[in-house]
Scaffold this motif. Structure first.
Motif, PDB file in Angstrom:
ATOM      1  N   LEU A 116      27.714  36.051  37.911  1.00  0.00           N
ATOM      2  CA  LEU A 116      26.628  35.794  37.288  1.00  0.00           C
ATOM      3  C   LEU A 116      25.502  36.208  38.003  1.00  0.00           C
ATOM      4  CD1 LEU A 116      27.014  31.455  38.565  1.00  0.00           C
ATOM      5  CD2 LEU A 116      26.984  32.361  36.176  1.00  0.00           C
ATOM      6  N   ASP A 117      25.648  36.949  39.587  1.00  0.00           N
ATOM      7  CA  ASP A 117      24.710  37.728  39.377  1.00  0.00           C
ATOM      8  C   ASP A 117      25.121  38.692  38.413  1.00  0.00           C
ATOM      9  OD1 ASP A 117      24.081  36.531  42.610  1.00  0.00           O
ATOM     10  OD2 ASP A 117      25.395  37.345  43.122  1.00  0.00           O
ATOM     11  N   VAL A 118      25.848  39.524  37.651  1.00  0.00           N
ATOM     12  CA  VAL A 118      26.077  40.789  37.348  1.00  0.00           C
ATOM     13  C   VAL A 118      25.144  40.031  35.180  1.00  0.00           C
ATOM     14  CG1 VAL A 118      27.283  42.095  35.947  1.00  0.00           C
ATOM     15  CG2 VAL A 118      27.638  41.252  38.101  1.00  0.00           C
ATOM     16  N   ILE A 119      25.202  38.466  35.613  1.00  0.00           N
ATOM     17  CA  ILE A 119      25.037  38.601  34.159  1.00  0.00           C
ATOM     18  C   ILE A 119      24.055  37.960  33.936  1.00  0.00           C
ATOM     19  CG2 ILE A 119      24.926  36.368  33.208  1.00  0.00           C
ATOM     20  CD1 ILE A 119      27.888  36.132  32.789  1.00  0.00           C
ATOM     21  N   GLU A 134      31.559  45.181  37.121  1.00  0.00           N
ATOM     22  CA  GLU A 134      30.473  45.694  37.542  1.00  0.00           C
ATOM     23  C   GLU A 134      29.611  45.630  36.762  1.00  0.00           C
ATOM     24  OE1 GLU A 134      31.721  49.110  39.130  1.00  0.00           O
ATOM     25  OE2 GLU A 134      32.546  48.786  40.315  1.00  0.00           O
ATOM     26  N   LYS A 135      28.141  45.529  36.446  1.00  0.00           N
ATOM     27  CA  LYS A 135      27.610  45.925  35.766  1.00  0.00           C
ATOM     28  C   LYS A 135      27.267  46.844  34.033  1.00  0.00           C
ATOM     29  CE  LYS A 135      22.754  46.745  36.023  1.00  0.00           C
ATOM     30  NZ  LYS A 135      21.603  46.878  36.399  1.00  0.00           N
ATOM     31  N   GLY A 180      36.597  48.889  37.741  1.00  0.00           N
ATOM     32  CA  GLY A 180      35.155  48.304  37.478  1.00  0.00           C
ATOM     33  C   GLY A 180      35.278  46.975  37.660  1.00  0.00           C
ATOM     34  N   TRP A 181      36.592  46.028  38.170  1.00  0.00           N
ATOM     35  CA  TRP A 181      36.576  44.252  37.670  1.00  0.00           C
ATOM     36  C   TRP A 181      38.503  43.991  38.596  1.00  0.00           C
ATOM     37  CZ3 TRP A 181      40.846  41.840  35.479  1.00  0.00           C
ATOM     38  CH2 TRP A 181      41.690  42.302  34.964  1.00  0.00           C
ATOM     39  N   CYS A 237      33.498  47.616  43.318  1.00  0.00           N
ATOM     40  CA  CYS A 237      31.934  47.689  43.759  1.00  0.00           C
ATOM     41  C   CYS A 237      31.932  46.168  44.112  1.00  0.00           C
ATOM     42  CB  CYS A 237      31.219  48.651  43.775  1.00  0.00           C
ATOM     43  SG  CYS A 237      30.231  48.549  45.838  1.00  0.00           S
ATOM     44  N   PRO A 238      32.192  45.607  45.103  1.00  0.00           N
ATOM     45  CA  PRO A 238      31.023  43.633  45.410  1.00  0.00           C
ATOM     46  C   PRO A 238      29.547  44.387  45.816  1.00  0.00           C
ATOM     47  CG  PRO A 238      32.684  44.754  47.447  1.00  0.00           C
ATOM     48  CD  PRO A 238      33.199  45.961  46.105  1.00  0.00           C
ATOM     49  N   TYR A 239      29.038  45.113  46.018  1.00  0.00           N
ATOM     50  CA  TYR A 239      27.570  45.124  46.442  1.00  0.00           C
ATOM     51  C   TYR A 239      27.408  46.368  45.589  1.00  0.00           C
ATOM     52  CZ  TYR A 239      30.505  44.329  50.370  1.00  0.00           C
ATOM     53  OH  TYR A 239      31.763  44.105  51.207  1.00  0.00           O
ATOM     54  N   GLY A 240      28.139  46.432  44.183  1.00  0.00           N
ATOM     55  CA  GLY A 240      26.286  47.313  43.581  1.00  0.00           C
ATOM     56  C   GLY A 240      26.308  46.262  42.518  1.00  0.00           C
TER      57      GLY A 240
END
Length: 261
Positions: free
Chosen positions: A39-42, A107-108, A231-232, A258-261
């Motif tokens: 959700l954060d990436v979306i 990742e984004k 990346g996933w 990367c969980p923090y990017g």
């Protein structure tokens, strides 16, 4: 107006006991629910609307405040059934539709690569899959599936049991994008499938998403591979969680995701 539909109906049996009272997508991973990473990436990219297909422990997902569709047959069906539970959400879309499994994080940059693809339908394919599979499995071939591409990067075959590494040009990841111009045809194709046949030894209601994609390909659809390298992550078992958390403690999880990017 790009839509995103997240498929999160399953019982998460391989994550027990963590899923005894919690839907799989809300199991905590490195300090927050698995779904929250997605959700954060979306929220950080050009997606206008999000809906979630629920099933097991659906009320907990409904509390997040997103539009939901409930798969009443969640305990005896698979991803394709969950997808078309939300057909009313996608059928009148005036934009592209992103379809994502609820037990993956990415990742984004990976999501943007999928969003940038202009094919009728595309799938994120991890060409660095061996890095992830080799740490999750003693023999990576045990859990890998075939994925073969043509010279233009379209998928010819996916989802079968491979005989050797030469049959694997990447791994299907559970992230798909459907062009707005093909949504109605996509639904019509689903409606045309014979409900009485077996598909890869499964009944129609238990059809795997890879099987459905293969049916599209066999009928003439071009399904483009959006190639990424890592990346996933897929979080399917308790061992997956323990492995990723141990890697994070050692500072090496960033090599995969990367969980923090």
């Amino acid at each position: 107006m790009t839509l995103c539909l997240i498929l999160a109906a399953g019982t998460g049996s391989r994550l027990k006991p963590l899923t005894d009272n919690t839907p799989k997508c809300l199991v905590e991973f490195l300090g927050k629910p698995i779904l929250q990473y997605q959700l954060d990436v979306i929220e950080a990219v050009d997606i206008d609307s999000v809906a979630i297909v629920t099933g097991y422990r659906s009320s907990q997902i409904q509390m997040l405040g997103y539009k939901t569709f409930h798969n009443n047959l969640f305990d005896r069906t698979n991803m394709v059934e969950s997808l078309f539970t939300a057909r009313d959400y996608i059928k009148d879309s005036i934009g592209d539709v992103v379809i994502s499994y609820g037990d993956i994080v990415y990742e984004k940059e990976n999501l943007n690569a999928v969003l940038s693809c202009d094919a009728d339908i595309c799938v994120m394919v991890d060409c660095g899959w061996y890095d992830l599979w080799s740490i999750r499995n003693e023999n990576p071939l045990d859990d890998a599936e075939t994925l073969k591409l043509d010279h233009d990067g379209n998928i010819l075959e996916l989802g079968k049991k491979p005989k050797d590494l030469s049959e694997i040009e990447g791994q299907y990841t559970g992230l798909i994008k459907l062009s707005k111009n093909k949504v109605k045809e996509f639904i019509s194709f689903y409606d045309s499938i014979n409900r009485d046949q077996k598909y890869d030894q499964c009944s129609f209601n238990n059809m795997y998403m890879t099987t459905f994609l293969q049916l599209l390909i066999d009928s003439g659809w071009l399904v483009k591979a959006v190639k990424v390298k890592n990346g996933w992550l897929e979080i399917d078992t308790v061992n997956d969680l323990k492995l990723y958390e141990a890697m994070d403690e050692k500072g090496v999880l960033n090599n995969l995701w990367c969980p923090y990017g």
